[in-house]
Design a protein around this motif. Sequence first.
Motif, PDB file in Angstrom:
ATOM      1  N   ASN A  75       8.733   5.535   4.189  1.00  0.00           N
ATOM      2  CA  ASN A  75       7.451   5.080   3.644  1.00  0.00           C
ATOM      3  C   ASN A  75       6.547   4.489   4.720  1.00  0.00           C
ATOM      4  O   ASN A  75       5.329   4.689   4.700  1.00  0.00           O
ATOM      5  CB  ASN A  75       7.689   4.077   2.517  1.00  0.00           C
ATOM      6  CG  ASN A  75       8.325   4.726   1.311  1.00  0.00           C
ATOM      7  OD1 ASN A  75       8.253   5.929   1.133  1.00  0.00           O
ATOM      8  ND2 ASN A  75       8.972   3.933   0.471  1.00  0.00           N
ATOM      9  N   ILE A  76       7.127   3.773   5.654  1.00  0.00           N
ATOM     10  CA  ILE A  76       6.321   3.183   6.729  1.00  0.00           C
ATOM     11  C   ILE A  76       5.724   4.287   7.606  1.00  0.00           C
ATOM     12  O   ILE A  76       4.545   4.243   7.980  1.00  0.00           O
ATOM     13  CB  ILE A  76       7.179   2.211   7.560  1.00  0.00           C
ATOM     14  CG1 ILE A  76       7.519   0.978   6.707  1.00  0.00           C
ATOM     15  CG2 ILE A  76       6.452   1.795   8.834  1.00  0.00           C
ATOM     16  CD1 ILE A  76       8.587   0.093   7.296  1.00  0.00           C
ATOM     17  N   MET A  77       6.527   5.309   7.915  1.00  0.00           N
ATOM     18  CA  MET A  77       5.998   6.414   8.732  1.00  0.00           C
ATOM     19  C   MET A  77       4.963   7.232   7.970  1.00  0.00           C
ATOM     20  O   MET A  77       3.988   7.706   8.554  1.00  0.00           O
ATOM     21  CB  MET A  77       7.147   7.295   9.211  1.00  0.00           C
ATOM     22  CG  MET A  77       8.010   6.614  10.257  1.00  0.00           C
ATOM     23  SD  MET A  77       9.180   7.733  11.078  1.00  0.00           S
ATOM     24  CE  MET A  77      10.219   8.228   9.724  1.00  0.00           C
ATOM     25  N   LEU A  78       5.147   7.400   6.662  1.00  0.00           N
ATOM     26  CA  LEU A  78       4.150   8.120   5.862  1.00  0.00           C
ATOM     27  C   LEU A  78       2.843   7.344   5.791  1.00  0.00           C
ATOM     28  O   LEU A  78       1.755   7.929   5.860  1.00  0.00           O
ATOM     29  CB  LEU A  78       4.702   8.364   4.452  1.00  0.00           C
ATOM     30  CG  LEU A  78       5.793   9.440   4.350  1.00  0.00           C
ATOM     31  CD1 LEU A  78       6.500   9.358   2.998  1.00  0.00           C
ATOM     32  CD2 LEU A  78       5.222  10.830   4.564  1.00  0.00           C
ATOM     33  N   LEU A  79       2.935   6.033   5.652  1.00  0.00           N
ATOM     34  CA  LEU A  79       1.735   5.186   5.641  1.00  0.00           C
ATOM     35  C   LEU A  79       0.973   5.325   6.956  1.00  0.00           C
ATOM     36  O   LEU A  79      -0.249   5.537   6.966  1.00  0.00           O
ATOM     37  CB  LEU A  79       2.136   3.731   5.392  1.00  0.00           C
ATOM     38  CG  LEU A  79       1.005   2.700   5.367  1.00  0.00           C
ATOM     39  CD1 LEU A  79       0.136   2.873   4.129  1.00  0.00           C
ATOM     40  CD2 LEU A  79       1.578   1.281   5.414  1.00  0.00           C
ATOM     41  N   ALA A  80       1.703   5.230   8.067  1.00  0.00           N
ATOM     42  CA  ALA A  80       1.069   5.350   9.381  1.00  0.00           C
ATOM     43  C   ALA A  80       0.479   6.742   9.582  1.00  0.00           C
ATOM     44  O   ALA A  80      -0.616   6.897  10.131  1.00  0.00           O
ATOM     45  CB  ALA A  80       2.089   5.047  10.477  1.00  0.00           C
ATOM     46  N   SER A  81       1.185   7.769   9.114  1.00  0.00           N
ATOM     47  CA  SER A  81       0.670   9.136   9.260  1.00  0.00           C
ATOM     48  C   SER A  81      -0.576   9.353   8.415  1.00  0.00           C
ATOM     49  O   SER A  81      -1.516  10.040   8.840  1.00  0.00           O
ATOM     50  CB  SER A  81       1.763  10.145   8.860  1.00  0.00           C
ATOM     51  OG  SER A  81       1.354  11.457   9.131  1.00  0.00           O
ATOM     52  N   GLY A  82      -0.600   8.765   7.217  1.00  0.00           N
ATOM     53  CA  GLY A  82      -1.784   8.873   6.377  1.00  0.00           C
ATOM     54  C   GLY A  82      -3.014   8.291   7.052  1.00  0.00           C
ATOM     55  O   GLY A  82      -4.115   8.851   6.984  1.00  0.00           O
ATOM     56  N   LEU A  83      -2.837   7.156   7.725  1.00  0.00           N
ATOM     57  CA  LEU A  83      -3.957   6.533   8.429  1.00  0.00           C
ATOM     58  C   LEU A  83      -4.372   7.367   9.644  1.00  0.00           C
ATOM     59  O   LEU A  83      -5.549   7.626   9.861  1.00  0.00           O
ATOM     60  CB  LEU A  83      -3.585   5.121   8.886  1.00  0.00           C
ATOM     61  CG  LEU A  83      -4.625   4.466   9.793  1.00  0.00           C
ATOM     62  CD1 LEU A  83      -5.850   4.031   8.986  1.00  0.00           C
ATOM     63  CD2 LEU A  83      -4.047   3.287  10.548  1.00  0.00           C
ATOM     64  N   ASN A  84      -3.390   7.791  10.430  1.00  0.00           N
ATOM     65  CA  ASN A  84      -3.687   8.443  11.704  1.00  0.00           C
ATOM     66  C   ASN A  84      -4.082   9.907  11.574  1.00  0.00           C
ATOM     67  O   ASN A  84      -4.830  10.429  12.412  1.00  0.00           O
ATOM     68  CB  ASN A  84      -2.476   8.314  12.644  1.00  0.00           C
ATOM     69  CG  ASN A  84      -2.270   6.886  13.121  1.00  0.00           C
ATOM     70  OD1 ASN A  84      -3.156   6.281  13.702  1.00  0.00           O
ATOM     71  ND2 ASN A  84      -1.100   6.335  12.862  1.00  0.00           N
ATOM     72  N   PHE A  85      -3.573  10.600  10.530  1.00  0.00           N
ATOM     73  CA  PHE A  85      -3.803  12.039  10.430  1.00  0.00           C
ATOM     74  C   PHE A  85      -4.467  12.479   9.135  1.00  0.00           C
ATOM     75  O   PHE A  85      -4.908  13.625   9.033  1.00  0.00           O
ATOM     76  CB  PHE A  85      -2.482  12.798  10.599  1.00  0.00           C
ATOM     77  CG  PHE A  85      -1.792  12.542  11.899  1.00  0.00           C
ATOM     78  CD1 PHE A  85      -2.277  13.104  13.076  1.00  0.00           C
ATOM     79  CD2 PHE A  85      -0.670  11.738  11.971  1.00  0.00           C
ATOM     80  CE1 PHE A  85      -1.643  12.868  14.293  1.00  0.00           C
ATOM     81  CE2 PHE A  85      -0.035  11.495  13.177  1.00  0.00           C
ATOM     82  CZ  PHE A  85      -0.527  12.064  14.343  1.00  0.00           C
ATOM     83  N   GLY A  86      -4.501  11.617   8.116  1.00  0.00           N
ATOM     84  CA  GLY A  86      -5.082  11.999   6.837  1.00  0.00           C
ATOM     85  C   GLY A  86      -4.059  12.650   5.918  1.00  0.00           C
ATOM     86  O   GLY A  86      -2.941  12.977   6.329  1.00  0.00           O
ATOM     87  N   LEU A 106      -1.334   8.210   0.552  1.00  0.00           N
ATOM     88  CA  LEU A 106      -2.661   7.881   0.031  1.00  0.00           C
ATOM     89  C   LEU A 106      -3.075   6.464   0.398  1.00  0.00           C
ATOM     90  O   LEU A 106      -4.252   6.207   0.680  1.00  0.00           O
ATOM     91  CB  LEU A 106      -2.690   8.064  -1.492  1.00  0.00           C
ATOM     92  CG  LEU A 106      -2.661   9.516  -1.988  1.00  0.00           C
ATOM     93  CD1 LEU A 106      -2.569   9.556  -3.511  1.00  0.00           C
ATOM     94  CD2 LEU A 106      -3.885  10.286  -1.501  1.00  0.00           C
ATOM     95  N   CYS A 107      -2.110   5.541   0.419  1.00  0.00           N
ATOM     96  CA  CYS A 107      -2.429   4.171   0.851  1.00  0.00           C
ATOM     97  C   CYS A 107      -2.878   4.165   2.310  1.00  0.00           C
ATOM     98  O   CYS A 107      -3.848   3.488   2.664  1.00  0.00           O
ATOM     99  CB  CYS A 107      -1.203   3.267   0.676  1.00  0.00           C
ATOM    100  SG  CYS A 107      -0.828   2.849  -1.034  1.00  0.00           S
ATOM    101  N   GLY A 108      -2.183   4.931   3.145  1.00  0.00           N
ATOM    102  CA  GLY A 108      -2.590   5.025   4.546  1.00  0.00           C
ATOM    103  C   GLY A 108      -3.956   5.662   4.693  1.00  0.00           C
ATOM    104  O   GLY A 108      -4.799   5.201   5.469  1.00  0.00           O
ATOM    105  N   GLN A 126      -8.260   4.270   6.151  1.00  0.00           N
ATOM    106  CA  GLN A 126      -9.056   4.855   7.239  1.00  0.00           C
ATOM    107  C   GLN A 126     -10.457   4.243   7.361  1.00  0.00           C
ATOM    108  O   GLN A 126     -10.890   3.948   8.475  1.00  0.00           O
ATOM    109  CB  GLN A 126      -9.144   6.374   7.072  1.00  0.00           C
ATOM    110  CG  GLN A 126      -7.858   7.100   7.435  1.00  0.00           C
ATOM    111  CD  GLN A 126      -7.968   8.602   7.259  1.00  0.00           C
ATOM    112  OE1 GLN A 126      -8.730   9.091   6.426  1.00  0.00           O
ATOM    113  NE2 GLN A 126      -7.203   9.350   8.040  1.00  0.00           N
ATOM    114  N   PRO A 127     -11.195   4.035   6.242  1.00  0.00           N
ATOM    115  CA  PRO A 127     -12.526   3.439   6.402  1.00  0.00           C
ATOM    116  C   PRO A 127     -12.491   1.989   6.890  1.00  0.00           C
ATOM    117  O   PRO A 127     -13.464   1.498   7.448  1.00  0.00           O
ATOM    118  CB  PRO A 127     -13.114   3.498   4.969  1.00  0.00           C
ATOM    119  CG  PRO A 127     -12.305   4.529   4.263  1.00  0.00           C
ATOM    120  CD  PRO A 127     -10.934   4.437   4.847  1.00  0.00           C
TER     121      PRO A 127
END
Length: 202
Positions: free
Chosen positions: A26-37, A165-167, A171-172
Amino acid sequence: MELSLHLLWAFLVFAVVMFFTPGPNNIMLLASGLNFGFRRTLPHVVGVTCGYAFMIGVTGLGLGAVFASLPWLQTTLKYAGAAYLVYLAYAIARSGPPEPGEAERRRPMSFIGAALFQWVNAKGWVMAISIITAYAAISAYPWNVALQVLVSLLIGAMSSVTWVLCGTALQPLVKSARAVRIFNVTMAILLLASLYPVLAEI
């Protein structure tokens, strides 16, 4: 196929709590969501979901017995996983926002990488063995394993999508290079903190 409804209910509650609480995936998915969308992280999501459900199935169909007879094998996987998580935490902490023209060259974790990661995920092994042993009486074998795999697929997919989705929603809010760096370092620290169950047994 007879179902033990009260045990099924307990299993669903356990699965929701374990899948949705913070852990390496979950932590890696959160970070990936922020960094890559969201779109670019989808292979990571599918890899986590399918890879973990497959691990549940294999464990239920006999790997658990192998671990019972060869405890050193489980210990080896556990510490190999811990070492890999330390490496991932280091890589996440060092990553910042992509430079101009670099965004398309940087890639999130692939489907294969995410699926294989489950085999060195310490929290994943704790969950898998708990699910297979504690909730085996849901139904007769092998329907119990099939049901555990199905529930893991559904709840795992919902959890993975939610964390990405949280990550993405962050982004904004995380626009500056400094903010991205702080976020990534925080994620790396949380990833290391997820090793506590492993380190506590040393």
